[in-house]
Design a protein around this motif. Structure first.
Motif, short mmCIF file in Angstrom:
data_model
loop_
_atom_site.label_atom_id
_atom_site.label_comp_id
_atom_site.label_asym_id
_atom_site.label_seq_id
_atom_site.Cartn_x
_atom_site.Cartn_y
_atom_site.Cartn_z
N HIS A 148 0.85 -1.28 0.02
CA HIS A 148 -0.19 -0.02 0.01
C HIS A 148 0.87 1.12 -0.03
O HIS A 148 1.56 1.46 1.05
N PRO A 149 0.94 2.02 -1.16
CA PRO A 149 1.67 3.10 -1.09
C PRO A 149 1.19 4.42 -0.44
O PRO A 149 0.20 4.50 -0.09
N LEU A 150 2.38 4.88 0.07
CA LEU A 150 2.24 6.31 0.85
C LEU A 150 2.09 7.32 0.22
O LEU A 150 2.84 7.37 -1.01
N GLN A 151 1.54 8.40 0.32
CA GLN A 151 1.50 9.78 -0.42
C GLN A 151 3.11 10.10 -0.70
O GLN A 151 3.37 10.79 -1.53
N TYR A 152 3.61 10.16 0.47
CA TYR A 152 5.26 10.37 0.40
C TYR A 152 6.02 9.33 1.15
O TYR A 152 5.70 8.36 1.74
N VAL A 171 2.96 1.39 3.39
CA VAL A 171 2.37 1.09 4.81
C VAL A 171 3.11 0.09 5.40
O VAL A 171 3.72 -0.19 6.59
N GLU A 208 2.74 7.30 18.42
CA GLU A 208 1.92 6.24 17.18
C GLU A 208 0.90 6.90 16.57
O GLU A 208 0.60 6.94 15.53
N ASN A 209 -0.07 7.49 17.47
CA ASN A 209 -1.38 8.29 16.80
C ASN A 209 -0.75 9.38 16.00
O ASN A 209 -1.54 9.75 14.78
N LEU A 215 0.90 8.00 12.51
CA LEU A 215 -0.32 7.17 11.79
C LEU A 215 -0.90 8.31 11.21
O LEU A 215 -1.60 8.15 9.89
N GLY A 229 -0.92 8.73 7.03
CA GLY A 229 -2.39 8.47 6.28
C GLY A 229 -2.83 9.88 5.75
O GLY A 229 -4.00 9.60 5.54
N GLU A 230 -2.11 10.80 5.80
CA GLU A 230 -2.36 11.98 5.26
C GLU A 230 -4.05 12.75 5.87
O GLU A 230 -4.70 13.10 5.29
N GLN A 231 -3.95 12.71 7.20
CA GLN A 231 -5.09 12.87 7.80
C GLN A 231 -5.10 14.37 8.32
O GLN A 231 -6.32 15.07 8.38
N GLY A 275 -2.20 19.75 2.20
CA GLY A 275 -1.37 19.64 1.08
C GLY A 275 0.10 19.15 1.32
O GLY A 275 0.07 18.29 2.01
N GLU A 276 0.81 20.07 0.89
CA GLU A 276 2.26 19.50 0.93
C GLU A 276 2.76 20.15 2.18
O GLU A 276 4.32 20.15 2.50
N ARG A 285 -5.43 12.86 -2.47
CA ARG A 285 -4.12 12.15 -2.04
C ARG A 285 -4.27 10.87 -1.56
O ARG A 285 -5.49 10.51 -1.33
N ILE A 286 -3.25 9.94 -1.36
CA ILE A 286 -3.34 8.68 -0.80
C ILE A 286 -3.80 8.85 0.64
O ILE A 286 -2.54 9.06 1.25
N SER A 287 -4.58 8.58 1.19
CA SER A 287 -4.68 8.57 2.59
C SER A 287 -5.41 7.51 3.07
O SER A 287 -5.96 6.48 2.58
N TYR A 288 -5.13 7.33 4.52
CA TYR A 288 -5.54 5.93 5.38
C TYR A 288 -6.04 6.19 6.70
O TYR A 288 -5.35 7.24 7.28
N THR A 289 -6.86 5.68 7.19
CA THR A 289 -7.30 6.01 8.67
C THR A 289 -6.33 5.08 9.35
O THR A 289 -5.70 4.12 9.03
N ARG A 290 -6.52 5.52 10.64
CA ARG A 290 -5.64 4.84 11.45
C ARG A 290 -6.03 3.29 11.64
O ARG A 290 -5.12 2.36 11.64
N LEU A 309 -4.47 1.38 8.58
CA LEU A 309 -2.97 1.46 8.91
C LEU A 309 -2.70 0.30 10.13
O LEU A 309 -1.78 -0.55 9.66
N LEU A 335 -3.12 -3.33 8.59
CA LEU A 335 -1.90 -3.71 7.91
C LEU A 335 -0.68 -3.97 8.64
O LEU A 335 0.22 -4.76 8.01
N PHE A 358 0.89 -0.46 20.20
CA PHE A 358 -0.07 -0.25 20.86
C PHE A 358 -1.52 -0.48 20.50
O PHE A 358 -2.40 -0.54 21.59
#
Lengths: 233, 142
Positions: free
Chosen positions: A53-57, A90, A148-149, A152, A156-158, A162-163, B80-85, B88, B91, B119
């Motif tokens: 699963h690729p990440l945005q960056y 990921v 950790e939060n 993540l 996850g780009e939450q 943008g950049e 954008r490529i986004s994932y919820t906690r 993630l 996975l 965690f």
């Protein structure tokens, strides 16, 4: 490193320390070896594996620690920070994370940094120099979960800015721990407000939590004013 | 979603356009200011670069999922490529995520074995975790 950024990082949130002296020969050799080792890592271009699963960056883990019993003035921040590895998916993130100890288990004056690949966790990096960071001071015992939060949410780009996000830092200190998230443009109030609100949400912070935004320019000024290094912050 | 439907619609409509040709456009300004008169069409030659833009535009749309057109005037953004906690964390349990990285420095902060105190094992609700693991398993089966 011999410029204004050699100054101390005073606020303890994953920042620099001064470099007033020259390392000894043995230290130099060790640092050269470290550089070689890090260059090998840098040359290896990371890409998501098949089916991953690729990440945005792409991101890079860094670690820094002030050596106990050694005056901070003999170390440069840049020399003291160690690259752990980079990842693009990921699954690759979990490989590193699963094999690293948690911030709550770190001892002494230590920092974990997770920054976008190509951005050094330093004020003077081009991506950071106009930026700043949100800082949250934590009671002892909360750092691992909050770190950790935080990462993540970043991976996850939450944050939805943008950049703008550059990276995140967790700083383990004597009486408290500090987490911070760095962004590119300190003057962009809409962005910094959105980052703050997202931080509150993903870390589940109580409404009265004190969150401080500090520009890197201010950090530099403050640290220059604190020279010479006079002890633990 | 409606955005996706709009995108598909626009892809189909754009495929048939030839931007290198001259085409008829209506001047919105004239329509607004002189609304009592019939709108007079303008003949405008679209620059050939627009043809390239059209190519890249449609290529983008075809190649990237979840694309959203903001405006028909070639203003568009790609999500954008986004994932919820939860995703993630789900996975983290797959075998690929447990391998030791190939280039891991020998350092005190790096464990010889996997650090088991993730965690989510202690803080994540068991039922949600099961759901996340099921979700992960379903992804891996694809």
């Amino acid at each position: 490193m011999n410029n204004k950024f050699d100054a101390l990082k005073d606020d303890d949130s994953g920042d620099h320390e001064q470099d007033q002296g020259s390392p000894k020969d043995s230290e130099k050799e060790k640092l050269e070896e470290d550089d070689k080792e890090q260059n090998i890592i840098k040359r290896k271009m990371v890409v998501p594996g098949p089916g991953e699963h690729p990440l945005q960056y792409n991101y890079t883990f860094w670690y820094s620690r002030r050596t106990p019993g050694r005056p901070a003035s003999t170390q440069s921040y840049e020399q003291n920070i160690k690259q752990i590895g980079s990842f693009a998916s990921v699954e690759q993130f979990w490989r590193f994370y699963s094999h690293m100890i948690r911030p709550g288990d770190l001892t002494g004056h230590s920092d974990f940094h997770l920054f976008k690949e190509g951005i050094k966790p330093m004020w003077e990096d081009d991506a950071n120099k106009m930026g700043g960071k949100w800082i949250i001071r934590l009671r002892k015992g909360l750092a691992s979960r909050c770190w950790e939060n935080l990462i993540l949410a970043m991976l996850g780009e939450q944050f939805m800015v943008g950049e703008e996000i550059c990276g995140a830092v967790v700083s383990v200190r004597f009486q408290e721990d500090i987490i911070s998230i760095w962004n590119k443009t300190a003057s962009d109030q809409a962005t910094t407000a959105r980052i703050r609100d997202t931080l509150r949400r993903v870390l589940n912070l109580p409404p009265n939590t004190i969150m401080e935004y500090k520009t890197h320019t201010d950090s530099i000024k403050y640290s220059l004013g604190r020279l010479p290094w006079s002890g633990e912050c | 979603c409606s955005n996706c439907e709009q995108v598909l619609f626009d892809i189909e409509s754009l495929k048939h356009l030839k931007f290198a040709d001259t085409r008829m456009e209506v001047s919105r300004r004239r329509v607004l200011l002189r609304h009592l008169e019939p709108a007079r069409p303008l003949r405008r030659c679209v620059h050939s670069d627009v043809g390239n833009a059209h190519f890249y535009f449609t290529t983008y749309l075809v190649q990237i999922e979840d694309t959203c057109i903001l405006d028909l005037g070639f203003l568009f953004s790609v999500e954008r490529i986004s994932y919820t906690r939860e995703v993630l964390i789900g996975l983290a349990s797959c075998p690929e995520a447990k391998k030791r990285p190939e280039y891991l420095p020998d350092h005190p902060i790096v464990g010889r074995k996997i650090v088991l105190d993730l965690f989510f094992l202690t803080f994540f609700n068991q039922r949600n975790r099961d759901c996340a693991l099921e979700f992960t398993a379903s992804l891996l089966c694809k």
